[in-house]
Design a protein around this motif. Sequence first.
Motif, PDB file in Angstrom:
ATOM      1  N   GLY A   1       0.821  -1.197   0.000  1.00 34.54           N
ATOM      2  CA  GLY A   1       0.000   0.000   0.000  1.00 34.54           C
ATOM      3  C   GLY A   1       0.855   1.245   0.000  1.00 34.54           C
ATOM      4  N   VAL A   2       0.199   2.397  -0.107  1.00 35.58           N
ATOM      5  CA  VAL A   2       0.918   3.672  -0.106  1.00 35.58           C
ATOM      6  C   VAL A   2       0.970   4.266   1.300  1.00 35.58           C
ATOM      7  N   PHE A   3       0.423   3.541   2.269  1.00 44.94           N
ATOM      8  CA  PHE A   3       0.461   3.979   3.660  1.00 44.94           C
ATOM      9  C   PHE A   3       1.911   4.159   4.111  1.00 44.94           C
ATOM     10  N   GLY A   4       2.706   3.087   3.972  1.00 46.89           N
ATOM     11  CA  GLY A   4       4.111   3.141   4.366  1.00 46.89           C
ATOM     12  C   GLY A   4       4.927   4.115   3.535  1.00 46.89           C
ATOM     13  N   PRO A   5       4.827   4.048   2.189  1.00 48.23           N
ATOM     14  CA  PRO A   5       5.548   5.020   1.366  1.00 48.23           C
ATOM     15  C   PRO A   5       5.212   6.465   1.706  1.00 48.23           C
ATOM     16  N   SER A   6       3.958   6.734   2.117  1.00 47.79           N
ATOM     17  CA  SER A   6       3.587   8.101   2.512  1.00 47.79           C
ATOM     18  C   SER A   6       4.445   8.574   3.675  1.00 47.79           C
ATOM     19  N   LEU A   7       4.634   7.693   4.642  1.00 46.09           N
ATOM     20  CA  LEU A   7       5.462   8.051   5.797  1.00 46.09           C
ATOM     21  C   LEU A   7       6.906   8.316   5.374  1.00 46.09           C
TER      22      LEU A   7
END
Length: 599
Positions: free
Chosen positions: A353-359
Amino acid sequence: MANLSVRFFKKIDQINQWRMKKVSNRNFIIILAFLVGIVGGLMASILKRLTHFIAATIQDDIDWKVKYSVYLVFPLIGILLSVFFVRKFLKGKKMEHGITPIIYAISRKGSRLDPSNIYSQVVTSAITVGFGGSCGLEAPVALGGSSIGSNIARFFGLQYKEVTMLLACGAAAGISGAFNSPLAGMIFAIEILLPEFSIPVFIPLLISSALASVVSRILYSEPLFSTFNSDWQVSALLFYLLLAVMVGLYTIYFARVSRTVGKWFAKVKNPYSKVWISGISLGLMIFVFPALYGEGYITIQQILNGQFNAIVKNSLFSDYKDIGLVVLGYTILTLFGKSFAALFTLNGGGNGGVFGPSLVMGGLLGFAFSYGVNLTGMAELNVPNFVVAGMAGALSGIMHAPLTGIFLIAEITGGYTLMVPLMLVCSISYLINRAVLKHSIYTKVLAESGDLISYEDKDRSVLSMMRIKYVLETNFVILRPEETPKSRQSDIIHSKRNIFPVVSHEGKFMGILYSEFLFSVLLGEVDGGDTTFEKLAQKPNDTVNINENMEIVMAKMNKDDTWILPVLGNENKYMGFVSKSSVFNKYRALLIRQGHYLE
């Protein structure tokens, strides 16, 4: 075996009947919230252990330079294995990833998620990220947790609202277990999945989220980030505001790049061609920017520890690690590279997901900004503080979830002393993104297809819960094309309906006839008693497809002030009729069900 299965489900039904008499919905939901929290925490722990086991197995005791020269092929292998698993073990099922499928399930599928998500999300995301795919585990664990909650609720025969409640409990448990952050897990579920919440919602979410965190700590206690305590200076307030603007603009850029990359890969029809394109591209990017390997949290932790040149130190440009401008420029390139690396991983067939990359992207942006300001000599900013603020701001803007951004980052970094900067950066980043993009990266596609519940429009929300098959009326006298009014005189006269479908023996819809016209024919007022129905049939004002959403159906009815419309399936096959009466009755039932929710 069949008899055993029948007896089992009969016993479950008996238990359900007993509990409905003895246990209120409110108390039963709380009991199930305990179960969902434990199972969700267990799943999150298994996923983290499996991912880190794979990563450690292929990375331990290898020099960084050699690792990224030799192991740049591993992301390709991970994506390939993920695609192979889906095609081999999920035959006939589409691999879902991210938060979007959860929102879609709530909006369009009665909060029903396929049970295969519980194991497929664990396996495919662990393979993808463990082998170096540049995405995060948080979205898969949220989707897997949601599937746990949804299927437990369905197993006990609960209604839509209760299923949605436990689905959200599962998502909260997944996020809580992944980050060891129970408060953030609960807020995530409320902010993203249950925007129209009431006080009773808090209790089950708190229970599931807290228990998942406990289970995760017992089974896998390694923290995501080492906590730190560092106060912020009021004199740096202007710089936090500038960072917020930069983060907000970056989140807009990322959302648009996400759409562009998605369109690129949509043009590639062969799934294995996507694997090769994404895998090779990702490998080349990692070769130049090693920080793109895997989740990227290691790089952020190194920066938080004060190792500001770590991002260059482990790359091909390590000889220039002590040159400030090189570190700054390389960080900025890595930041933009991360956006493409994550999107290539996901669109190429990897799961994450983009959850981790967002961080990670937010952290890199916060580092580049503060480190760059310090290089100019105009101020001396606390770099780790800005890294943390950037992480929260990016999550807030990309997901349209400012509260989740604030509390998640405060919880996983121990940065509660930075609450004021976090609030400012998250709020401004969110507002900037929302001013340009009405919908988040998760809801954009759903909004465009009309599959997103809008809690600002209650009528549309209730209509979106309906399916045509549940309001379909089939008690109509069917007329065949070769028949005549005289040959079907008795059926026409005794019918309780005033509309008759003309349908071929193959089931193909050919038109409609109204009782007023047929009575006129039978009474001799109009010629046509011996004329076939095929010639007499009239074209309806419009037709409805069995798979159309109810908002479109109501729009068709309102357009010509039509009370009833024929419903057709594939190849013009007659299915029945849908009327405003049946829709209004279902609408009323849904409102009553919502009113009794959690009583």
